[in-house]
Design a protein around this motif. Sequence first.
Motif, short mmCIF file in Angstrom:
data_model
loop_
_atom_site.label_atom_id
_atom_site.label_comp_id
_atom_site.label_asym_id
_atom_site.label_seq_id
_atom_site.Cartn_x
_atom_site.Cartn_y
_atom_site.Cartn_z
N LEU A 78 4.04 12.18 -14.33
CA LEU A 78 5.34 11.50 -14.44
C LEU A 78 5.13 10.23 -15.23
CD1 LEU A 78 7.02 11.76 -10.89
CD2 LEU A 78 7.67 12.99 -12.97
N ALA A 79 5.95 10.03 -16.25
CA ALA A 79 5.77 8.86 -17.11
C ALA A 79 5.89 7.56 -16.34
CB ALA A 79 6.80 8.89 -18.24
N GLU A 80 6.77 7.54 -15.31
CA GLU A 80 6.97 6.30 -14.58
C GLU A 80 5.89 6.03 -13.53
OE1 GLU A 80 9.79 9.38 -12.64
OE2 GLU A 80 8.92 8.92 -14.61
N VAL A 81 4.94 7.01 -13.36
CA VAL A 81 3.83 6.80 -12.42
C VAL A 81 2.53 7.06 -13.18
CG1 VAL A 81 2.87 7.34 -10.15
CG2 VAL A 81 5.32 7.63 -10.56
N LYS B 68 0.84 -1.21 0.00
CA LYS B 68 0.00 0.00 0.00
C LYS B 68 0.87 1.25 0.00
CE LYS B 68 -3.27 2.50 2.95
NZ LYS B 68 -4.12 2.43 4.17
N TRP B 69 1.88 1.27 0.86
CA TRP B 69 2.71 2.47 0.98
C TRP B 69 3.66 2.64 -0.21
CZ3 TRP B 69 3.03 6.79 3.95
CH2 TRP B 69 2.03 6.92 4.92
N THR B 70 3.89 1.59 -0.92
CA THR B 70 4.63 1.75 -2.17
C THR B 70 3.82 2.59 -3.14
OG1 THR B 70 5.77 -0.36 -1.90
CG2 THR B 70 5.64 0.52 -4.14
N GLN B 71 2.51 2.35 -3.21
CA GLN B 71 1.64 3.17 -4.07
C GLN B 71 1.51 4.59 -3.54
OE1 GLN B 71 0.55 2.13 -7.06
NE2 GLN B 71 1.80 0.32 -6.54
N VAL B 72 1.45 4.74 -2.22
CA VAL B 72 1.38 6.09 -1.63
C VAL B 72 2.63 6.89 -2.00
CG1 VAL B 72 1.33 7.38 0.54
CG2 VAL B 72 -0.11 5.34 0.27
N ARG B 73 3.76 6.26 -1.89
CA ARG B 73 5.01 6.98 -2.20
C ARG B 73 5.11 7.34 -3.68
NH1 ARG B 73 10.11 4.40 1.00
NH2 ARG B 73 11.02 6.38 0.30
N ARG B 74 4.57 6.47 -4.53
CA ARG B 74 4.58 6.78 -5.96
C ARG B 74 3.70 8.00 -6.25
NH1 ARG B 74 5.69 3.03 -9.88
NH2 ARG B 74 3.68 3.34 -10.93
N ALA B 75 2.53 8.05 -5.64
CA ALA B 75 1.65 9.21 -5.83
C ALA B 75 2.29 10.47 -5.25
CB ALA B 75 0.29 8.95 -5.17
N ARG B 76 2.92 10.32 -4.09
CA ARG B 76 3.60 11.47 -3.48
C ARG B 76 4.70 12.01 -4.39
NH1 ARG B 76 8.28 12.34 -0.14
NH2 ARG B 76 7.91 13.94 1.46
N ARG B 77 5.40 11.11 -5.07
CA ARG B 77 6.49 11.55 -5.93
C ARG B 77 5.97 12.46 -7.05
NH1 ARG B 77 8.59 6.89 -6.80
NH2 ARG B 77 8.40 6.50 -9.05
N ILE C 65 1.65 14.11 4.29
CA ILE C 65 2.64 13.25 3.63
C ILE C 65 3.32 14.00 2.48
CG2 ILE C 65 2.88 11.15 2.23
CD1 ILE C 65 0.60 9.98 4.01
N CYS C 66 2.56 14.89 1.82
CA CYS C 66 3.13 15.68 0.72
C CYS C 66 3.73 17.00 1.20
CB CYS C 66 2.06 15.96 -0.33
SG CYS C 66 1.44 14.49 -1.16
N ILE C 67 3.61 17.29 2.49
CA ILE C 67 4.10 18.52 3.11
C ILE C 67 3.47 19.73 2.42
CG2 ILE C 67 6.13 19.70 4.06
CD1 ILE C 67 7.74 17.21 3.50
N THR C 68 2.14 19.68 2.29
CA THR C 68 1.37 20.81 1.78
C THR C 68 0.35 21.19 2.84
OG1 THR C 68 -0.24 19.31 0.74
CG2 THR C 68 1.64 20.05 -0.62
N SER C 69 -0.22 22.39 2.66
CA SER C 69 -1.24 22.83 3.62
C SER C 69 -2.58 22.17 3.37
CB SER C 69 -1.39 24.35 3.56
OG SER C 69 -0.21 24.97 4.05
#
Length: 1000
Positions: A952-955, A879-888, A932-936
């Motif tokens: 992003l092409a890789e996501v 799950k967190w692998t997908q979260v990190r991909r979206a965050r990127r 997680i994205c460090i936004t307001s």
Amino acid sequence: MCADTPQTPEYKSTLNLPKTDFPMRAGLPTREPNWLARWEEIGIYDRLREKKGRKPFTLHDGPPYANGNLHIGHALNKTIKDMIVRSHQMMGYDARYIPGWDCHGLPIEWKIEEQYRQKGRDKDQVPINDFRGECRKFAAGWVDVQREEFKRLGVTGNWQDPYLTMDFHAERVIAEEFMKFLMNGTLYQGSKPVMWSPVEKTALAEAEVEYHDKESFTIWVKFEVTDFATPDLELSDEEETDEARAAIAAATADAAGDFVGAHVVIWTTTPWTIPSNKAVVFGEDFGYGLYEVTDAPEECWAAVGDRFILADKLAGEVFGRARLEEGMYRRLRDVTSAQLGGMTLRHPLAGAEGSNGEWDAPRDFRAADFVTDTEGTGFVHCAPSHGLEEYELYRDLGMLGEVITYNVMEDGRFRDDLPFFGGKAILKPNGKEGNANAAVIDKLAEVGGLLARGKIKHSYPHSWRSKAPVIYRNTPQWFAAIDKVVGDGLDMHGRTIRARALAEIDNVNWVPRSGRNRLHSMMEARPDWVLSRQRAWGVPLTCFVKKGALPTAEDFLLRNEEVNARIVAAFEAEGADVWYEEGAKARFLGGIVAPEDYEQVFDILDVWFDSGSTHAFVLRDREDGSEDGIADVYMEGTDQHRGWFHSSLLQSVGTTGRAPYRNVVTHGFTLDAKGMKMSKSIGNTIVPETIVKQYGADILRLWVAQTDYTADQRIGDEILKGVADSYRRLRNTMRYMLGALNDFSEADRIEPGEMPELERFVLHRLAELDNVVRDGFARYDFQNVFQAVFTFATLDLSAFYFDIRKDVLYCDGDTLERRAARSVLDILFHRLTTWLAPILVFTMEEVWLERYPGEQSSVHLVDMPQTPTVWLDPALAAKWTQVRRARRVVTAALEVQRSDKVIGSSLEAAPVVHVEDEVTLAALKALPFADICITSGVSLTADPAPAEAFRLAEVPGVGVVFETAEGEKCQRCWKILPDVGHHAHPGLCGRCDDAVSELD
């Protein structure tokens, strides 16, 4: 929260800002000695030995020579060993390390001789025990120097009680191990060609030789055919007629007319061996021809009408060397191997005026399987006194008595009474070319024995100590027969040393695996072990021979257990010097056998026998050795497959029937930044002391950890700067943890089950990494361990987890999120410090003491914490692998806005994130994705992303539309939120208002 500290004075004091005295700048060169002194004061190594109930783990130290300052190879070697020992200790073993030194032998003796030569003294005029005393003193001095240099690198071990091959007990055991070969019948005296250093006047082992390019004379020499007889043919009664006999006689006469007076041509790169020639050999299955010269230019050693027998494949090249172009010679006929066998050859110096008949006897001429037709002439000249293959050929034929010569003396000069060449030197005392080769070539030219001459540059063996070329020379030496079947008393089941060694190789784990194949091929092909050296500084061959008895006689060697017991007792009490004292023979033999009937042997043992025996007096005999006398690890450079790994295996299987090690780890050589071998003459050497003074030992250790030590590795200024940069990044990670853990206590800790998903994901990664670290340390793979930990620290922690949790750590009050984050940081601290302690021994001690000060405190006294397997959560990780991909995708989109000066901080944004995958979208909505994205703020939607959305092409499946955050900026956390200004404390958001209210 952003990295900058808020400037509003009334709220800055309410933040939980990191607090630590841990400095950003390491100052390793000046601070590391203080930790060394501290470890010595509290006795780290001895205190570790007090931990009971642990499984022993022993790394047996391959002893360096005690004869100079450390070079970078020493630093690499000892650092790898230290990492092996420390990592296994911290994984729960009783990991022992006894440093050792090789104190006997040529390297040290050569240094004393150099001192004598500078003072104009003659070593041979000095009483031998006085000379040995000088060697002992010299070695002891360098042991002290090297010990301090090794300790400065942070290497732990029993430095107060190392092993030295010159200690009395060691000398006793070395002699005792030698006498096992004496008693089991594998020791014999033989006269065969061995590698000999004329400069050092001693035999050398293969491990004492290195190969360098050398320009050698090369000559093509003519051996005249003086007679020819067709071998007897077996004819049946029907075939044996008068006509058949007449035909054979005619053919023989015809062939004799062609062959007699022709010359068989040999080629050699060692002209000095021609005076010792006893034979010529040919290849049984090659095509040979008889060639005639039809035209010859001036300044050519061939004349019209000369006939030469050559291998057809090589004839053109040979004639070219003789300055005969195509068309100046013709092929007359085939020459069969049977016809070659019927020829009689004459040495080119036979009958020469003044030769006194030295070379008049016909040369033996036969087939041999070591002849090739890839270079030379297809014929090989044989001087069995100077070539091992030739020696073995004539040994197996039972003809050694007919072919062995003693023309070359120990200093490389021809014997004085050798015609034409007496006193001529193959090498000068300084190792340069002598006058022997030139004298031989000139004489051959004078008598018409040359067809051609030249020079060739080729790889040639040199003594690794004097750097002078070596020669093969037939001398009486002492050998261990490795193909002799020995008795069951050795638990070898009647097998030979070679067979047992080959079998034991496959019972050992080799790192890398190629080490097994290398040693196996060497062991398959090696000759008998030359044990003797004609030197003074070492353990003598403690044996006696019967006067007048031949070496092959049963009673030639005295085999007497009572004599042996006297010798080992004397060595234990007084050292090996007693062997050289006046009256030693009577002391050891008197009352047992008649001393006057025996001669005492004064050769010393090959130092590789010394170091090969260390398993007996270190692993077997010491209390801190190995319980079964076998080391868990031997670890040395790749050159030790022909050195210490090799001799230790031979020695051990010869006396115990088994290998002395379970694992053998091999490292490559250290090259300069350009991949060149380091050399003082080139000026590209890098001294460990220089690196330590500039960067600190931890940087040198980190360089070792970052390299693939199993291959050759490079080092240089730019490489070290890169290592230092990695170190700084890692140091900053540790500094951040220390600051965030300020005043953390057990009361703050919460259990993993109560933690938010982000913390549980970090624990999952930590559990994964724990397996990687332990497996890597167990396999001695420090590069993979460090790379995994470094990547985790910089990417998973600094660039992800720490970045996200700064806001909670700085701005939250006593919330579950903050307590969970600090609990995870404490867990991380204990693992990272212990995982990295075997590598960065000084820095991790500094980090540890920052949290756990105390006179007896040290990270090196603790073990790596056991990491619960229940922390592993593959589903959460997926799950967190997908979260990190979206965050990127979000962070990349915001970076574009930052670069375009649209925003200065990610907290000014509240992007809209379009997510196609329903599962991923649901996962993001269940999390505080804005944090997680460090936004307001952040808006998550399944709506298709508009064309202008960032991707992003890789996501695939995630698009981001930038939007600014709405509301006011909180003066404490700097988030832009709608509720700022609507709470008791002006200018704060609700979360910060609660935190400040707690403090109020």
